[in-house]
Design a protein around this motif. Structure first.
Motif, short mmCIF file in Angstrom:
data_model
loop_
_atom_site.label_atom_id
_atom_site.label_comp_id
_atom_site.label_asym_id
_atom_site.label_seq_id
_atom_site.Cartn_x
_atom_site.Cartn_y
_atom_site.Cartn_z
N SER A 160 0.81 -1.23 0.00
CA SER A 160 0.00 0.00 0.00
C SER A 160 0.84 1.27 0.00
O SER A 160 0.29 2.38 0.03
N GLY A 161 2.15 1.12 -0.05
CA GLY A 161 3.04 2.27 0.10
C GLY A 161 2.79 3.40 -0.88
O GLY A 161 2.70 4.58 -0.48
N LEU A 162 2.64 3.08 -2.15
CA LEU A 162 2.46 4.12 -3.17
C LEU A 162 1.15 4.87 -2.94
O LEU A 162 1.09 6.10 -3.07
N ILE A 163 0.09 4.14 -2.60
CA ILE A 163 -1.22 4.77 -2.38
C ILE A 163 -1.16 5.67 -1.15
O ILE A 163 -1.68 6.79 -1.16
N VAL A 164 -0.52 5.19 -0.08
CA VAL A 164 -0.37 6.00 1.13
C VAL A 164 0.41 7.27 0.82
O VAL A 164 0.06 8.36 1.29
N PHE A 165 1.45 7.15 0.02
CA PHE A 165 2.26 8.31 -0.38
C PHE A 165 1.39 9.35 -1.08
O PHE A 165 1.43 10.54 -0.75
N GLY A 167 -10.89 3.62 -8.05
CA GLY A 167 -9.91 4.34 -7.25
C GLY A 167 -10.36 4.52 -5.81
O GLY A 167 -9.56 4.42 -4.88
N GLN A 168 -11.66 4.76 -5.63
CA GLN A 168 -12.20 4.90 -4.28
C GLN A 168 -12.07 3.60 -3.50
O GLN A 168 -11.76 3.61 -2.30
N ALA A 169 -12.28 2.48 -4.18
CA ALA A 169 -12.12 1.18 -3.53
C ALA A 169 -10.67 0.97 -3.11
O ALA A 169 -10.39 0.46 -2.01
N VAL A 170 -9.75 1.37 -3.96
CA VAL A 170 -8.32 1.20 -3.67
C VAL A 170 -7.91 2.06 -2.48
O VAL A 170 -7.22 1.60 -1.56
N THR A 171 -8.31 3.34 -2.49
CA THR A 171 -7.96 4.22 -1.37
C THR A 171 -8.62 3.77 -0.07
O THR A 171 -8.05 3.90 1.01
N SER A 217 -6.65 0.84 1.19
CA SER A 217 -5.36 1.34 1.66
C SER A 217 -5.50 2.06 2.99
O SER A 217 -4.60 2.00 3.85
N CYS A 218 -6.62 2.76 3.17
CA CYS A 218 -6.86 3.45 4.44
C CYS A 218 -7.04 2.44 5.58
O CYS A 218 -6.51 2.63 6.67
N LEU A 219 -7.77 1.36 5.30
CA LEU A 219 -7.92 0.30 6.30
C LEU A 219 -6.57 -0.32 6.64
O LEU A 219 -6.26 -0.59 7.81
N ILE A 220 -5.77 -0.55 5.60
CA ILE A 220 -4.43 -1.11 5.82
C ILE A 220 -3.59 -0.15 6.66
O ILE A 220 -2.87 -0.57 7.57
N PHE A 221 -3.71 1.14 6.38
CA PHE A 221 -2.92 2.13 7.11
C PHE A 221 -3.30 2.16 8.59
O PHE A 221 -2.43 2.33 9.45
N ALA A 267 3.58 11.30 7.22
CA ALA A 267 3.00 10.09 6.63
C ALA A 267 3.50 9.86 5.21
O ALA A 267 3.62 8.71 4.77
N VAL A 268 3.83 10.95 4.50
CA VAL A 268 4.40 10.82 3.16
C VAL A 268 5.73 10.08 3.22
O VAL A 268 6.07 9.30 2.31
N THR A 269 6.50 10.29 4.29
CA THR A 269 7.83 9.67 4.39
C THR A 269 7.76 8.21 4.83
O THR A 269 8.73 7.47 4.61
N LEU A 270 6.67 7.80 5.46
CA LEU A 270 6.59 6.44 6.01
C LEU A 270 6.82 5.34 4.97
O LEU A 270 7.59 4.40 5.22
N PRO A 271 6.17 5.40 3.78
CA PRO A 271 6.44 4.35 2.79
C PRO A 271 7.89 4.35 2.32
O PRO A 271 8.45 3.29 2.02
#
Length: 368
Positions: free
Chosen positions: A20-25, A140-144, A147-151, A350-354
């Motif tokens: 999920s790193g790229l999406i979180v970024f 895209g909404q499903a992906v985000t 990713s939000c749940l994963i985060f 949070a941008v730096t975390l991935p």
């Protein structure tokens, strides 16, 4: 904690983070920009916000709408936004005959169009679409959303992994050893500041789930009201046929009637339904409250302009009140600039975390 359990949590933290790193970024970066959307948009596009001079009286809204529709060949007006600040321009959102949304900024004193732009080409509309949908619509909404749940899991599992085995090691976990090797500094930066920003990021992530999942929003109402059901924001229009008559001051009268019902200082927005069933909804924000997004609603017959129903904020259910607070909590505007700055900084982190997480993984692979 059991070593095997902690090891498994670590593996999940690693692989879900990589997935999920790229999406979180992307979501964190766009989120940090959106924190100061109003301030940045006004700075770079002052013509959309300020009039050249303040006159004694504003023109009737209906005449302005009529002229704009004729000049720009518009099919219908969707929203009219009037502001309490005398320096603010009148904002109109309309649909042209090609079914494209257009945003207009108009001097309410002269009726002059100060600026206009297709709604989807507005910079912050693109940033918001990227933030919520990755510019990919429902997919895209499903992906985000995922990713939000994963985060959320990453934050919780990260706290478990950060937690020291012994209290004497707590000081070490709370500081970054800046003079150490790059690998150590990177690990400290990732874990230590991850701990310091944990609560703020968890709140932002959980509130963000409101726009991704109906079940989460229903859960908010269930906790606040004891029921997942919430009252619809739509009210059926009582008049089914448009009667003949003078409508020269139709929208102006709606603004006036709203102000007579809700006498506090506030910005007012008229939302005109696109269907033939529902009535006009008017939202009046209460600028006298310290907390933003406190608003009352009023509904008007879209043919006669008569009041159909009023819903003052005080009559809202606990669920509705909490729901209105979710947006300022999510964006950090709940207590003005102090919380905005906090939200901005933690989103930047949070941008730096991935990136730092990926470097930790690459460092371990190299070591192995």
């Amino acid at each position: 904690m059991n070593k095997t359990l902690k090891k498994n949590i670590g593996l999940l933290h690693l692989w879900l983070g990589l997935a999920s790193g790229l999406i979180v970024f992307i979501v964190a970066l766009t989120g940090s920009i959106l924190v100061f959307e109003d301030e940045l948009d006004e700075f770079f596009n002052p013509e959309f916000y300020k009039v050249a001079s303040i006159e004694k009286e504003k023109l009737p809204v209906d005449g302005i709408i009529s002229n704009v529709k004729e000049e720009f060949h518009l099919k219908k007006v969707d929203r009219v936004h009037s502001f309490y600040d005398p320096e603010r321009s009148l904002m109109i959102t309309a649909t042209d005959f090609e079914k494209k949304k257009q945003l207009f900024s108009i001097d309410p004193y002269t009726g002059k169009v100060l600026a206009s732009i297709p709604a989807e080409r507005r910079f912050f509309s693109i940033v918001l679409d990227l933030h919520r949908h990755l510019v990919l619509g429902d997919f895209g909404q499903a992906v985000t959303g995922i990713s939000c749940l994963i985060f959320v899991f990453m934050l919780l599992s990260g706290l478990v992994l950060w937690w020291p085995k012994k209290i004497k090691n707590l000081k070490q976990r709370l500081t970054v050893k800046w003079g150490a090797s790059f690998k150590r500094v990177n690990w400290d930066f990732h874990s230590t500041f991850g701990f310091y920003t944990f609560l703020a990021l968890l709140i932002i992530s959980l509130t963000g789930l409101t726009w991704s999942y109906e079940w989460f929003e229903s859960g908010v109402y269930l906790l606040a009201d004891g029921t997942a059901k919430k009252k619809s924001t739509k009210v059926e229009n009582p008049t089914k046929i448009d009667p003949e008559g003078d409508k020269s001051f139709f929208y102006q009268n709606i603004f006036s009637k709203t102000d007579s019902v809700y006498t506090y200082k506030g910005d007012t927005q008229i939302r005109i339904p696109s269907d033939t069933i529902n009535s006009i909804m008017v939202i009046k924000m209460n600028l006298e409250k310290e907390i933003p997004n406190i608003a009352s609603l009023a509904y008007f017959d879209k043919y006669t302009g008569e009041i159909v129903e009023t819903r003052p904020f005080e009559s809202f259910s606990n669920g509705d009140k909490v729901r209105r607070l979710i947006y300022p909590i999510h964006t950090g505007s709940i207590y003005g600039y102090p919380t905005k700055i906090i939200a901005f900084l933690v989103c930047l982190f949070a941008v730096t975390l991935p990136i730092t997480g990926l470097l930790i993984w690459l460092g371990r692979k190299k070591k192995k």
